[in-house]
Write a protein that holds these residues in place. Sequence first.
Motif, PDB file in Angstrom:
ATOM      1  N   VAL A  48      41.302  37.556  42.186  1.00  0.00           N
ATOM      2  CA  VAL A  48      41.466  38.242  43.466  1.00  0.00           C
ATOM      3  C   VAL A  48      42.488  37.466  44.288  1.00  0.00           C
ATOM      4  O   VAL A  48      42.365  36.256  44.462  1.00  0.00           O
ATOM      5  CB  VAL A  48      40.132  38.317  44.247  1.00  0.00           C
ATOM      6  CG1 VAL A  48      40.342  39.026  45.587  1.00  0.00           C
ATOM      7  CG2 VAL A  48      39.066  39.046  43.432  1.00  0.00           C
ATOM      8  N   ASP A  50      44.609  37.813  47.988  1.00  0.00           N
ATOM      9  CA  ASP A  50      44.783  38.541  49.248  1.00  0.00           C
ATOM     10  C   ASP A  50      43.958  39.831  49.287  1.00  0.00           C
ATOM     11  O   ASP A  50      44.468  40.884  49.671  1.00  0.00           O
ATOM     12  CB  ASP A  50      46.270  38.880  49.474  1.00  0.00           C
ATOM     13  CG  ASP A  50      47.125  37.623  49.560  1.00  0.00           C
ATOM     14  OD1 ASP A  50      46.617  36.590  50.038  1.00  0.00           O
ATOM     15  OD2 ASP A  50      48.292  37.677  49.125  1.00  0.00           O
ATOM     16  N   ARG A  52      42.832  41.650  46.919  1.00  0.00           N
ATOM     17  CA  ARG A  52      43.164  42.645  45.899  1.00  0.00           C
ATOM     18  C   ARG A  52      42.902  42.053  44.515  1.00  0.00           C
ATOM     19  O   ARG A  52      43.243  40.898  44.260  1.00  0.00           O
ATOM     20  CB  ARG A  52      44.642  43.021  46.036  1.00  0.00           C
ATOM     21  CG  ARG A  52      45.085  44.212  45.225  1.00  0.00           C
ATOM     22  CD  ARG A  52      46.574  44.501  45.453  1.00  0.00           C
ATOM     23  NE  ARG A  52      46.859  44.994  46.793  1.00  0.00           N
ATOM     24  CZ  ARG A  52      46.789  46.283  47.162  1.00  0.00           C
ATOM     25  NH1 ARG A  52      46.457  47.194  46.279  1.00  0.00           N
ATOM     26  NH2 ARG A  52      47.067  46.642  48.393  1.00  0.00           N
ATOM     27  N   THR A  54      43.976  41.485  41.016  1.00  0.00           N
ATOM     28  CA  THR A  54      45.271  41.567  40.332  1.00  0.00           C
ATOM     29  C   THR A  54      45.132  41.511  38.815  1.00  0.00           C
ATOM     30  O   THR A  54      45.997  41.997  38.101  1.00  0.00           O
ATOM     31  CB  THR A  54      46.210  40.435  40.797  1.00  0.00           C
ATOM     32  OG1 THR A  54      45.562  39.177  40.587  1.00  0.00           O
ATOM     33  CG2 THR A  54      46.534  40.592  42.272  1.00  0.00           C
ATOM     34  N   GLY A  79      44.651  46.121  40.532  1.00  0.00           N
ATOM     35  CA  GLY A  79      45.598  46.535  41.563  1.00  0.00           C
ATOM     36  C   GLY A  79      44.933  47.100  42.802  1.00  0.00           C
ATOM     37  O   GLY A  79      45.600  47.383  43.792  1.00  0.00           O
ATOM     38  N   LYS A  80      43.609  47.285  42.758  1.00  0.00           N
ATOM     39  CA  LYS A  80      42.903  47.867  43.902  1.00  0.00           C
ATOM     40  C   LYS A  80      42.387  46.769  44.848  1.00  0.00           C
ATOM     41  O   LYS A  80      42.097  45.657  44.423  1.00  0.00           O
ATOM     42  CB  LYS A  80      41.703  48.694  43.431  1.00  0.00           C
ATOM     43  CG  LYS A  80      42.043  49.861  42.513  1.00  0.00           C
ATOM     44  CD  LYS A  80      42.616  51.034  43.274  1.00  0.00           C
ATOM     45  CE  LYS A  80      42.524  52.345  42.495  1.00  0.00           C
ATOM     46  NZ  LYS A  80      43.223  52.344  41.203  1.00  0.00           N
ATOM     47  N   THR A  81      42.259  47.126  46.123  1.00  0.00           N
ATOM     48  CA  THR A  81      41.664  46.212  47.095  1.00  0.00           C
ATOM     49  C   THR A  81      40.139  46.238  46.942  1.00  0.00           C
ATOM     50  O   THR A  81      39.581  47.162  46.339  1.00  0.00           O
ATOM     51  CB  THR A  81      42.004  46.612  48.541  1.00  0.00           C
ATOM     52  OG1 THR A  81      41.383  47.879  48.819  1.00  0.00           O
ATOM     53  CG2 THR A  81      43.500  46.717  48.759  1.00  0.00           C
ATOM     54  N   GLU A  84      38.808  49.438  48.295  1.00  0.00           N
ATOM     55  CA  GLU A  84      39.013  50.581  47.389  1.00  0.00           C
ATOM     56  C   GLU A  84      38.013  50.534  46.228  1.00  0.00           C
ATOM     57  O   GLU A  84      37.494  51.565  45.797  1.00  0.00           O
ATOM     58  CB  GLU A  84      40.451  50.577  46.840  1.00  0.00           C
ATOM     59  CG  GLU A  84      41.473  50.996  47.872  1.00  0.00           C
ATOM     60  CD  GLU A  84      42.914  50.666  47.472  1.00  0.00           C
ATOM     61  OE1 GLU A  84      43.819  51.304  48.024  1.00  0.00           O
ATOM     62  OE2 GLU A  84      43.135  49.772  46.633  1.00  0.00           O
TER      63      GLU A  84
END
Length: 148
Positions: A48, A50, A52, A54, A79-81, A84
């Motif tokens: 993770v 920031d 998000r 990755t 790629g999702k926060t 999300e």
Amino acid sequence: MSLDDLYREVILDHYRNPRHRGRLDHATGHAEGQNPLCGDEVSLDLVVEDGRVTEVAVTGQGCSISQASASMMADIVIGKTIEEIAEISRRFRAMMDLDEGDPGIDASRPGEALGDLEALQGVRRFPVRIKCANLPWATLQEALQGPA
Ligand code: ZN
């Protein structure tokens, strides 16, 4: 081809060709989940940055539902926060009937925006397999809690 057959194909494809298999040596979160009822195991590494996700890497063994669900989950969360992912997880739970009538979600199409995961909706007809489908999501929640 019926919708059931199509869903079965999608599940088998993820089971036979699981996405994002492996481990990460620089993971910021790690968790392992077991479903003793079925013998399913899922081990999850993620990064993770920031707020998000990755990277995600999955290892595990077990039935086609648990391993396909892990593959689909890895695919959709990269790629999702965190926010999300919480929304996706909520839709997934609604689709699997894990929450009693979530009022925020259209009950006629709870799998909307879930991509390949929608193929798992047939599993809710088999309550004992719902645990298989949900195992990767429960493991993800734990992995998001913090460092390995
Ligand atoms: Zn299983």
